[in-house]
Design an enzyme around this catalytic site. Structure first.
Site, short mmCIF file in Angstrom:
data_model
loop_
_atom_site.label_atom_id
_atom_site.label_comp_id
_atom_site.label_asym_id
_atom_site.label_seq_id
_atom_site.Cartn_x
_atom_site.Cartn_y
_atom_site.Cartn_z
N ARG A 31 -13.49 -0.79 -7.06
CA ARG A 31 -12.74 -1.69 -6.18
C ARG A 31 -12.35 -3.00 -6.84
NH1 ARG A 31 -15.08 -3.25 -0.36
NH2 ARG A 31 -15.18 -0.99 -0.21
N HIS A 77 -5.77 6.14 -1.44
CA HIS A 77 -6.60 4.96 -1.19
C HIS A 77 -6.92 4.84 0.31
CE1 HIS A 77 -8.22 1.23 -2.85
NE2 HIS A 77 -7.73 0.56 -1.82
N TYR A 121 9.63 -5.05 6.62
CA TYR A 121 10.83 -5.83 6.30
C TYR A 121 11.14 -5.89 4.81
CZ TYR A 121 10.16 -7.50 11.07
OH TYR A 121 9.99 -7.57 12.42
#
Length: 811
Positions: A31, A77, A121
């Site tokens: 991680r 993931h 967006y």
């Protein structure tokens, strides 16, 4: 199996230890820390791989970020979408990453700390340089492992055709490990890798002639070559990162400080806000305006100065007190051979070189296998064309494709692969010209196979292949260095006299430790009212002083707090002050005993301390001037349960009178207490009886007519002249100042020097307050016990005696 047998009886610490061990191993390896080979954390690698697999690359149109995030979560993931999107955003922010790995359309945040637009967006694609991280991944250059649900495979590491860990740096925190690797200049790092690869015995000094130091995307100035060298040698080191600033001359003799680059990871909006707060709070005088003039042409912060302001002093103050200058701590931890490791520059480069050798070898093996396979087919095709009529006749007489292949293999000794290629051959290929094309291809394959075998057989050739690849990346992506490296760390000297606006103010200090400064205007408007305080608190001192002076606060446990007056909070007279702990940390068990302001820390004046156990200590005032004052400093050394009773500022020529609880008074010359250092303990001032203690100490000017006012625990008071005593010498017992009684003898609680403006306040055990004017009492001799002034039967015994000077309005 019975119900009870399904449970394991295990000690809690074993279970937690085991589970936390597994969890921490996971977050260290999977991680938070980057791999030493490709410089990526798992989430970053998965984002780049998912975009590559989806064809979302630099020469194709942009795609919605949400699509990539969905792919990453769905395939590789299994974490929250925000963690994936945040990582993707960071790889696209030019003020965070030196060479962008993701190109983004839309709002991807800003250096002011603004959040990016939602992923629905924005649009993204891999940047051009990212393709170099993924180049040849399809040629079996890296290992693959199954993804979380075994539905497909993902790469363990990327081929990484450039040393991404050093180029883009990394930062992360896992269990027990953190990492901070700064970004570097691509061209320099590639030259360093080539240097170390060609000459493994390269020294760090030689390497540093190429790799100068960090190269932050935000530019700035890095100071401290020794810190860089230490970091490159050990993996840990410290450098100073400073903004790029310039003092500009304006018309009318005014100046302004212009900032065009700020330190790495500093949020610009917070920096501007902090500088403006220093101006608003008058922490520094001379700043007229702070404004952010950043636009599309680049970053620009302007600090406009007032006329006659000292630009250099103000700049130094801002560098020291804001994030215009920060410390960067290298902590180069990466995952190397599945283990977190603190690595210097050379081990990091070596890890990358080993990875490149492995990638180049595997690529050569893959290419060789493909070339050999193709060569075999081409040989078969050439042979088939040379006996074309027989081959066609054989195929026509066969029953089906399978029969045709078998006939070809048995009649003409073609292999299975060659026979397959012949039967699937298209008719148009059977032209005359095709044989020459095949022969050219065969010759090219022969040359390629020799070349690949040579690479696999020679370390030198392998290195030259890697070098060629690196040089091609360097040529394609090189740019100018942004960060300037300076060898020395410039010391910031700040002359506060130049920077502090000179203003007369009223400073108040309360017993509970609340302090403030108030403008003379606010104080005058109060018409003699007491300052604002918490209920139950009382004023310890009120001093008219200039902002360029220093406030010294002395505590009972022998410390002192050094507070420049201009740093005190500016608060109206009728409002409560701020606790001193907000400015200087104070021990919870300690309390403030006395306050004084100092304009000039001279050698001519001294501080005289007297303690409860009868010790006296005198030191030059100049020793108490401090450079660093964020915590309490030692005023004198106390032994055991001793505490300070009195602090006096003297010229060394005065006299000292000490009063004890059991009624002894000793009068001697102050010069008998010789000067010692700031941290010393002092000498015995008075020889105390057992169970006796000092209650008060008074400084007296030689020849001065002095009256003493004594208050006992039984509420009796008496005024007496100092001349009732004979002047003696230090460390004596002293003379009695009360008549000794067999039963319930009087014990002294306070002994004050009285003047025309003195008011004595007596506090009893039941918190009853009694104000006494000493001028209402006649002088007595040493052997009287005075007269009762407080009804202790009603109010309780006297526990404290305080002395006030009347306000001018009260007189």
């Amino acid at each position: 199996m019975s119900q009870t047998e399904r449970y394991l009886d295990l000690p809690l610490e074993d279970v937690i230890g085991d589970r936390f061990g597994r969890y921490s191993k996971y977050i260290i390896q999977e991680r938070a820390l980057p791999d030493a080979r490709d410089g990526l954390k798992p989430v970053q690698r998965r984002i780049l791989y998912a975009m590559y697999r989806d064809g979302n690359i630099a020469d194709k149109p942009f795609r919605k970020s949400a699509k990539t995030v969905g792919n990453v979560i769905g395939n590789y993931h299994p974490h929250g979408d925000s963690s994936v999107y945040d990582a993707m955003i960071r790889m696209s922010q030019e003020w965070k990453v030196r060479n962008l790995l993701v190109d983004m359309h839309g709002n991807n945040g800003s250096i002011d700390g603004d959040p990016p637009a939602a992923m629905r967006y924005t649009e993204a694609r891999l940047s051009k340089i990212s393709s170099e991280l993924l180049r040849d991944i399809d040629k079996e250059t890296v290992d693959y492992i199954p993804n979380f649900d075994d539905s497909e495979d993902e790469p363990v590491v990327l081929p990484a055709m450039f040393p991404n860990l050093l180029v883009n740096g990394s930062t992360g925190i896992s269990a027990g490990y953190a990492t901070d690797i700064p970004p570097h200049h691509l061209e320099e790092v590639i030259e360093g890798v080539i240097m170390q690869m060609e000459k493994p015995s390269t020294t760090l000094e030689e390497l540093m002639s190429v790799i100068k130091g960090p190269d932050f995307p935000t530019g700035g100035i890095v100071q401290g070559i020794d810190g860089i060298k230490q970091a490159y040698r050990t993996g840990k080191g410290k450098v100073i990162v400073r903004a790029k600033t310039e003092v500009e001359e304006l018309r009318g003799g005014r100046q302004q400080i212009t900032i065009t680059e700020i330190p790495y990871e500093v949020v610009k909006a917070n920096l501007v806000k902090k500088m403006d707060e220093l101006r608003f709070d008058k922490k520094v005088d001379g700043i007229a305006e702070v404004r952010d003039d950043t636009d599309r042409t680049g970053l620009r912060i302007v600090v406009e100065l007032k006329k006659e302001a000292d630009a250099k002093a103000i700049l130094h103050y801002l560098l020291k007190n804001t994030d215009l200058q920060v410390t960067y701590n290298f902590n180069m931890v990466a995952i190397h051979k599945k283990t977190p490791k603190l690595m210097g520059l050379q081990p990091l480069i070596q890890a990358y070189i080993e990875h490149q050798k492995d990638v180049a070898t595997r690529r050569a093996q893959f290419d060789l296998r493909k070339a050999t396979d193709r060569q075999h087919i081409v040989k078969g095709l050439i042979k088939a064309i040379s006996i074309l009529d027989e081959v066609i006749a054989t195929i026509r007489s066969s029953k089906d494709k399978k029969d045709a292949k078998e006939n070809l293999m048995s009649k003409y000794q073609f292999s299975d692969a060659q026979a397959e290629a012949i039967v699937t051959l298209q008719l148009y290929r059977l032209t005359n010209t095709d044989i020459t094309t095949l022969e050219e291809e065969a010759a090219e394959l022969e040359r390629r196979i020799h070349e690949l075998e040579a690479i696999l057989g020679s370390e030198k050739k392998l290195i030259s292949v890697i070098k060629k690849g690196l040089q091609s990346v360097k040529k394609q992506f090189k740019d100018a260095r942004r960060t300037v490296i300076r060898d020395e760390i410039e010391e910031l000297k700040i002359n506060m006299d130049v920077l502090v606006a000179s203003e007369d103010v009223m400073v108040t200090v309360t017993e509970e430790g609340y302090v403030k400064r108030t403008s003379i205007r606010s104080y005058t408007a109060s018409n003699g009212e007491p300052p604002g305080m918490k209920e139950g608190d009382r004023l310890l001192d009120r001093i008219e002083v200039n902002t360029t002076e220093t406030l010294l606060l002395f505590t009972r446990l022998g410390s002192y707090l050094y507070v420049p007056v201009h740093q005190l909070p500016d608060i109206r007279w009728k409002d409560n002050g701020q606790h001193i702990a907000n400015l200087v940390s104070l021990d919870r068990n300690d309390s403030i005993l006395a306050a004084m302001t100092v304009k000039d820390f001279s050698d001519q004046e001294s501080l005289l301390f007297v303690t409860k156990n009868g010790m006296a200590k005198r030191s030059q005032l100049s020793l108490y001037q401090a450079q660093r004052f964020s915590k309490p400093l030692m005023a004198l050394k106390l032994k055991g349960d001793d505490e300070v009773i009195s602090v006096m500022r003297t010229n060394g020529q005065q006299e000292l009178f000490i009063a004890t609880h059991q009624g002894y008074g000793l009068w001697f010359d102050e010069e008998e207490v010789s000067l010692v250092g700031q941290r010393a303990a002092g000498v015995k001032a008075i020889n105390l009886k057992e169970d006796d203690r000092v209650v008060d100490a008074i400084s007296i000017v030689p020849g001065e007519k002095v009256d003493l006012f004594i208050v006992t625990h039984r509420g009796a008071v008496k005024k007496m002249s100092l001349t009732e005593f004979e002047k003696s010498s230090r460390a004596k017992r002293g003379l009695v100042m009360l008549r000794e009684l067999k039963t319930n003898p009087h014990r002294v609680i306070g002994c004050k020097k009285v003047t025309r403006t003195t008011v004595i306040e007596v506090v009893t055990a039941k918190d009853h307050l009694e104000m006494i004017n000493p001028y209402n009492y006649r002088n007595s001799d040493r052997y009287s016990n005075g007269s009762f002034a407080v009804d202790t039967a009603q109010a309780g015994v006297v526990k404290e005696v305080r002395q006030y000077l009347k306000e001018p309005t009260e007189q």
